[in-house]
Design a protein around this motif. Structure first.
Motif, PDB file in Angstrom:
ATOM      1  N   GLN A   1       0.911  -1.234  -0.093  1.00 27.16           N
ATOM      2  CA  GLN A   1      -0.065   0.151  -0.011  1.00 27.16           C
ATOM      3  C   GLN A   1       0.808   1.202   0.009  1.00 27.16           C
ATOM      4  O   GLN A   1       0.545   2.353  -0.619  1.00 27.16           O
ATOM      5  N   ASN A   2       2.041   1.317   0.634  1.00 24.15           N
ATOM      6  CA  ASN A   2       2.799   2.276   0.582  1.00 24.15           C
ATOM      7  C   ASN A   2       3.524   2.774  -0.707  1.00 24.15           C
ATOM      8  O   ASN A   2       3.513   4.100  -1.111  1.00 24.15           O
ATOM      9  N   ILE A   3       3.698   1.611  -1.233  1.00 16.35           N
ATOM     10  CA  ILE A   3       4.366   1.915  -2.738  1.00 16.35           C
ATOM     11  C   ILE A   3       3.100   2.537  -3.691  1.00 16.35           C
ATOM     12  O   ILE A   3       3.425   3.459  -4.535  1.00 16.35           O
ATOM     13  N   CYS A   4       2.017   1.931  -3.618  1.00 12.62           N
ATOM     14  CA  CYS A   4       0.797   2.241  -4.200  1.00 12.62           C
ATOM     15  C   CYS A   4       0.511   3.794  -3.944  1.00 12.62           C
ATOM     16  O   CYS A   4       0.320   4.698  -4.993  1.00 12.62           O
ATOM     17  N   ALA A   5       0.462   4.236  -2.618  1.00 10.38           N
ATOM     18  CA  ALA A   5      -0.009   5.490  -2.450  1.00 10.38           C
ATOM     19  C   ALA A   5       1.158   6.569  -2.713  1.00 10.38           C
ATOM     20  O   ALA A   5       0.720   7.647  -3.367  1.00 10.38           O
ATOM     21  N   ALA A   6       2.421   6.491  -2.555  1.00 11.14           N
ATOM     22  CA  ALA A   6       3.434   6.969  -3.304  1.00 11.14           C
ATOM     23  C   ALA A   6       3.221   7.414  -4.644  1.00 11.14           C
ATOM     24  O   ALA A   6       3.231   8.707  -5.035  1.00 11.14           O
ATOM     25  N   ALA A   7       2.932   6.270  -5.319  1.00 10.27           N
ATOM     26  CA  ALA A   7       2.771   6.655  -7.124  1.00 10.27           C
ATOM     27  C   ALA A   7       1.691   7.285  -7.352  1.00 10.27           C
ATOM     28  O   ALA A   7       1.703   7.882  -8.337  1.00 10.27           O
ATOM     29  N   ALA A   8       0.705   7.074  -6.419  1.00 15.17           N
ATOM     30  CA  ALA A   8      -0.613   7.680  -6.895  1.00 15.17           C
ATOM     31  C   ALA A   8      -0.609   9.116  -6.895  1.00 15.17           C
ATOM     32  O   ALA A   8      -1.509   9.747  -7.469  1.00 15.17           O
ATOM     33  N   ARG A   9       0.174   9.924  -5.916  1.00 16.58           N
ATOM     34  CA  ARG A   9       0.272  11.124  -5.839  1.00 16.58           C
ATOM     35  C   ARG A   9      -1.124  11.934  -5.566  1.00 16.58           C
ATOM     36  O   ARG A   9      -1.624  12.862  -6.211  1.00 16.58           O
ATOM     37  N   ALA A  10      -1.673  11.346  -4.556  1.00 10.87           N
ATOM     38  CA  ALA A  10      -3.324  11.721  -4.435  1.00 10.87           C
ATOM     39  C   ALA A  10      -3.428  13.217  -3.897  1.00 10.87           C
ATOM     40  O   ALA A  10      -4.457  13.590  -4.277  1.00 10.87           O
ATOM     41  N   ASN A  11      -2.559  13.648  -3.290  1.00 10.16           N
ATOM     42  CA  ASN A  11      -2.650  15.224  -3.107  1.00 10.16           C
ATOM     43  C   ASN A  11      -2.607  16.001  -4.093  1.00 10.16           C
ATOM     44  O   ASN A  11      -3.281  17.319  -4.228  1.00 10.16           O
ATOM     45  N   ASP A  12      -2.311  15.512  -5.333  1.00 14.78           N
ATOM     46  CA  ASP A  12      -2.284  16.507  -6.524  1.00 14.78           C
ATOM     47  C   ASP A  12      -3.611  16.348  -7.478  1.00 14.78           C
ATOM     48  O   ASP A  12      -3.857  16.937  -8.506  1.00 14.78           O
ATOM     49  N   VAL A  13      -4.432  15.560  -6.897  1.00 13.45           N
ATOM     50  CA  VAL A  13      -5.711  15.307  -7.497  1.00 13.45           C
ATOM     51  C   VAL A  13      -6.975  15.839  -6.585  1.00 13.45           C
ATOM     52  O   VAL A  13      -6.811  15.724  -5.480  1.00 13.45           O
ATOM     53  N   SER A  14      -7.951  16.657  -7.304  1.00 17.08           N
ATOM     54  CA  SER A  14      -8.812  17.550  -6.571  1.00 17.08           C
ATOM     55  C   SER A  14      -9.644  16.385  -5.795  1.00 17.08           C
ATOM     56  O   SER A  14      -9.869  15.185  -5.903  1.00 17.08           O
ATOM     57  N   TRP A  15     -10.066  16.841  -4.613  1.00 15.46           N
ATOM     58  CA  TRP A  15     -11.188  15.923  -3.736  1.00 15.46           C
ATOM     59  C   TRP A  15     -12.363  15.605  -4.621  1.00 15.46           C
ATOM     60  O   TRP A  15     -12.810  14.367  -4.406  1.00 15.46           O
ATOM     61  N   ALA A  16     -12.654  16.292  -5.469  1.00 17.61           N
ATOM     62  CA  ALA A  16     -13.848  16.077  -6.256  1.00 17.61           C
ATOM     63  C   ALA A  16     -13.777  14.968  -7.231  1.00 17.61           C
ATOM     64  O   ALA A  16     -14.418  13.878  -7.253  1.00 17.61           O
ATOM     65  N   ARG A  17     -12.570  14.784  -7.835  1.00 14.38           N
ATOM     66  CA  ARG A  17     -12.198  13.857  -8.558  1.00 14.38           C
ATOM     67  C   ARG A  17     -12.017  12.246  -7.822  1.00 14.38           C
ATOM     68  O   ARG A  17     -12.208  11.365  -8.261  1.00 14.38           O
ATOM     69  N   HIS A  18     -11.481  12.526  -6.483  1.00  7.94           N
ATOM     70  CA  HIS A  18     -11.349  11.319  -5.581  1.00  7.94           C
ATOM     71  C   HIS A  18     -12.770  10.752  -5.482  1.00  7.94           C
ATOM     72  O   HIS A  18     -12.907   9.653  -5.324  1.00  7.94           O
ATOM     73  N   ILE A  19     -13.602  11.698  -5.062  1.00  5.98           N
ATOM     74  CA  ILE A  19     -14.932  11.441  -4.709  1.00  5.98           C
ATOM     75  C   ILE A  19     -15.706  10.697  -6.140  1.00  5.98           C
ATOM     76  O   ILE A  19     -16.251   9.549  -5.855  1.00  5.98           O
ATOM     77  N   ASP A  20     -15.466  11.221  -7.193  1.00 10.47           N
ATOM     78  CA  ASP A  20     -15.967  10.794  -8.450  1.00 10.47           C
ATOM     79  C   ASP A  20     -15.474   9.190  -8.653  1.00 10.47           C
ATOM     80  O   ASP A  20     -16.131   8.277  -8.894  1.00 10.47           O
ATOM     81  N   GLU A  21     -14.248   9.054  -8.221  1.00 17.07           N
ATOM     82  CA  GLU A  21     -13.583   7.928  -8.369  1.00 17.07           C
ATOM     83  C   GLU A  21     -14.100   6.836  -7.521  1.00 17.07           C
ATOM     84  O   GLU A  21     -14.227   5.532  -8.100  1.00 17.07           O
ATOM     85  N   PHE A  22     -14.340   7.131  -6.383  1.00 14.08           N
ATOM     86  CA  PHE A  22     -15.171   6.274  -5.382  1.00 14.08           C
ATOM     87  C   PHE A  22     -16.304   5.727  -6.114  1.00 14.08           C
ATOM     88  O   PHE A  22     -16.646   4.578  -5.956  1.00 14.08           O
ATOM     89  N   ARG A  23     -17.102   6.856  -6.440  1.00 13.17           N
ATOM     90  CA  ARG A  23     -18.318   6.487  -7.194  1.00 13.17           C
ATOM     91  C   ARG A  23     -18.311   5.348  -8.177  1.00 13.17           C
ATOM     92  O   ARG A  23     -18.938   4.328  -8.393  1.00 13.17           O
TER      93      ARG A  23
END
Length: 170
Positions: free
Chosen positions: A94-116
């Motif tokens: 999970q740590n390799i995955c999290a680092a590669a995702a750069r989640a903080n560079d993606v808007s919150w709205a897009r993360h929510i849409d991705e969850f949906r």
């Protein structure tokens, strides 16, 4: 209704998630979680989503990214086993995955849409499984899993991390 997995259907660690799933039809639980979680996530602002409760902990965006990635992984494993493949699947760091995702560079709205989108795909996959596929099994991360256990893990993993968000972040 599909019964919860038995203890031999996943490694003991994964019952940390499975045991959190309430009684009921797993498909109905997964579907209800979609609306409940979207309602919860919509109350978090873009600014709040960058919050971390400690310097070495993930932000809320990173937690949701982890939820999405892990659900994809569980469904990928379920697909592999349900379709009859018998090759063991590799581990997931999970740590390799999290680092590669750069989640903080993606808007919150897009993360929510991705969850949906991810949860909708999860539901479609599990709703279309033949009855005998739920007990198909295989090996991933050197551990045994059934398709049924993986469905419960997806639900329980979300419950686990939603509780962490509520208790430690918000």
């Amino acid at each position: 209704m599909l019964a919860p997995p038995e203890r031999h259907e996943a490694a003991p660690y994964y019952f940390t998630y499975i045991d959190r799933v309430p009684a009921g039809d797993i498909l109905e639980i997964l579907a209800a979680q979609l609306d409940e979680t979207l309602s919860f996530l919509d109350r978090i602002s873009e600014e709040q989503s960058l919050h971390s409760y400690a310097p070495d902990k993930w932000t809320i965006r990173q937690v949701l990214n982890h939820i999405n990635d892990t659900e994809r992984l569980f469904v990928c494993r379920a697909f592999w086993f349900a379709r009859g493949f018998d090759t063991p699947l590799p581990s997931f760091d999970q740590n390799i995955c999290a680092a590669a995702a750069r989640a903080n560079d993606v808007s919150w709205a897009r993360h929510i849409d991705e969850f949906r989108t991810v949860r909708s795909a999860t539901l479609t996959f599990f709703r279309n499984l033949p009855a005998d596929a739920w007990l198909q099994n295989g090996i991933a991360s050197d551990n045994p899993f059934t398709v049924r256990a993986l469905a419960y893990m997806a639900a329980g993993h979300l419950i686990h991390h939603t509780a962490i968000l509520q208790e430690r972040y918000l």
